[in-house]
Design an enzyme around this catalytic site. Structure first.
Site, short mmCIF file in Angstrom:
data_model
loop_
_atom_site.label_atom_id
_atom_site.label_comp_id
_atom_site.label_asym_id
_atom_site.label_seq_id
_atom_site.Cartn_x
_atom_site.Cartn_y
_atom_site.Cartn_z
N ASP A 231 24.60 7.61 -40.80
CA ASP A 231 25.88 8.03 -40.63
C ASP A 231 26.62 7.53 -41.52
O ASP A 231 26.30 6.33 -41.89
CB ASP A 231 26.08 7.50 -39.19
CG ASP A 231 25.50 8.46 -38.04
OD1 ASP A 231 25.04 9.29 -38.35
OD2 ASP A 231 25.47 7.83 -36.76
N LYS A 253 29.21 12.78 -40.29
CA LYS A 253 30.18 13.62 -39.82
C LYS A 253 31.12 12.87 -39.33
O LYS A 253 31.16 12.07 -38.23
CB LYS A 253 29.51 14.56 -38.51
CG LYS A 253 28.09 15.07 -38.84
CD LYS A 253 27.70 16.05 -37.73
CE LYS A 253 27.14 15.27 -36.56
NZ LYS A 253 26.14 14.51 -36.55
N MET A 366 35.65 7.65 -29.73
CA MET A 366 36.24 8.75 -30.48
C MET A 366 37.55 9.13 -29.94
O MET A 366 37.68 10.40 -29.77
CB MET A 366 35.32 10.04 -30.57
CG MET A 366 33.67 9.81 -31.55
SD MET A 366 32.53 10.73 -31.27
CE MET A 366 32.22 10.75 -29.66
#
Length: 449
Positions: A231, A253, A366
């Site tokens: 990641d 991502k 997030m």
């Protein structure tokens, strides 16, 4: 790195030792143990001609003037020199050494603290078996045969891993050299009849960012991987724990940025494992907590490929601990829920009324871009406006920042963080326990270790 560690073959080469006493004798004995021809000189006897053609020189006079004079003679002769206890006069340093025959470990602090190097040597010596050299000799005995028989690098590494960690290695460590050789010969016979390489994927949690928070199993697999698909949120300090010749592929991502689609990551995993590679899919935090590890396992299962799952310290645990926040507290919070700040299209939404209950801690992943929406939903569900909130940015890392406030101010706290332009990944903690957060204006309450 202040000094480049090198292992120098001194067999048959001249080494000059200037000085008398036990310490000088120790340097001479060490050089002889490596096969060197040692020339001993008293400080008053040393001349430039004595150094010419030597590979190295050790100066151990115990006197600054004597050390300096001998060091100048060595340098004039073009010979690298080590002066005991005087790092400023050294061309090279003498590390603390752990000697297990063919296996030699050198520990150095660059001259900053020889005592620390000695302590570390003692700990390593206690951990390493005396028979480790026999294991290295066993591997060396069969290296040319294995290299000739197994052309594929991944299969060859797997063979040597089995040699070291399997039955042959255990027999060698027990002193049964004949049994160890028979075990390796059996493995070679099996390798001759084996045509296709068998790959495997390891879905590994990298933890919240501090490389010291990697699990032992994660660290081991990083040393075994042919390829590491990682990641964007996995920091360089964690990637530095991997094998140096592994292939690194960033498949990150990040919201609002171009990146790999999940379907492409799944396909890449399947392709590499099908080709016989050992692949580590390295995911920030824990792969099964907002890490989409479950989707990658589905793809591997569907392809009939081997995989393992290695959990990691998830962001909620690591960041909260690093900021001094107890996610549960006997008098304040008896439940904790991990929530995503944004969900996939069509996914079930959290039951905000239940999440807003008193005595409940929320760890929001997030959530920066949805801070205003999360705040409004919690307020609408009955959470008090003055409910404590903490935002932990770059949790567990050297550049960690912690901001604290109230639920009514959550969007403003997030916005002020984002306006800096260098904002890192963050976790939002909502609940009475967030009042425990150690911010820049408070002493740190706890450290993760």
């Amino acid at each position: 790195m202040k000094h480049l560690p090198l292992f120098f073959d001194l067999a048959g080469r001249r080494v000059v030792v200037v000085g008398e006493g036990a310490k000088a004798q120790g340097r001479a004995d060490l050089a002889r143990s490596a096969g060197a021809e040692v020339i001993r000189l008293a400080p008053a006897e040393a001349r430039v001609e004595d150094f010419r053609g030597a590979s190295a020189a050790f100066v151990v006079t115990g006197d600054l003037d004597g050390d300096t004079a001998a060091q100048r003679l060595a340098r004039e002769a073009g010979v690298p020199v080590n002066v005991a206890d005087r790092p400023a006069l050294c061309d090279f340093i003498l590390p603390a050494i752990v000697d297990r025959g063919e296996v030699v470990l050198a520990i150095s602090t660059g001259g900053a603290s020889p005592t620390l190097a000695t302590i570390l040597r003692g700990r390593i010596e206690a951990a390493l078996p005396q028979q480790l050299g026999a294991l290295a000799r066993l591997a060396a005995t069969f290296r040319s045969q294995v290299n000739a028989l197994i052309v594929d690098p991944a299969r060859r590494r797997a063979f040597f891993r089995r040699l070291v960690e399997g039955p042959a290695g255990r027999l060698a460590m027990q002193g049964d050299e004949a049994g160890a050789r028979r075990a390796v010969l059996g493995d070679l016979d099996a390798a001759r009849s084996h045509q296709a390489a068998e790959g495997i994927a390891h879905i590994v949690g990298a933890g919240p960012g501090d490389p010291d928070l990697l699990t032992l199993r994660a660290a081991q697999l990083l040393q075994e991987a042919d390829a590491i698909l990682h990641d964007d949120l996995v920091p360089p300090a964690v990637l530095a724990r991997a094998r140096r010749d592994a292939e690194f592929v960033s498949v990150g991502k990040r919201k609002g940025r171009p990146g790999w689609a999940q379907a492409d990551i799944d396909a890449e995993l399947v392709r590499r494992v099908s080709a016989g590679q050992t692949v580590v899919r390295l995911k920030a935090g824990d792969p099964f907590i907002f890490g989409r590890g479950g989707e990658e396992v589905d793809a591997l299962r569907a392809a009939g490929l081997a995989y393992t799952i290695v959990p990691g310290i998830t962001a909620a645990l690591g960041c909260a601990a690093s900021a001094g926040i107890p996610l549960t507290h006997r008098r304040i919070a008896s439940a904790v829920t991990f929530v995503s700040g944004h969900s996939a299209t069509g996914a079930k939404q959290p039951a905000w009324a239940a999440l807003a209950a008193e005595g409940h801690t929320l760890a929001i992943y997030m959530g920066a871009s949805e801070a205003a929406s999360v705040r409004d939903r919690l307020l609408d569900a009955g959470s008090p406006p003055n409910l404590p909130v903490a935002i932990v940015e770059n949790g567990t890392r050297p550049d960690q920042r912690v901001s604290s406030g109230r639920l009514s101010d959550m969007a403003r706290l997030v916005a002020s963080r984002s306006q800096r332009g260098d904002a890192g990944p963050s976790l939002i903690v909502v609940g009475d326990v967030a009042a425990y957060a150690a911010t820049a204006d408070q002493p740190q309450l706890a450290q993760v270790s």
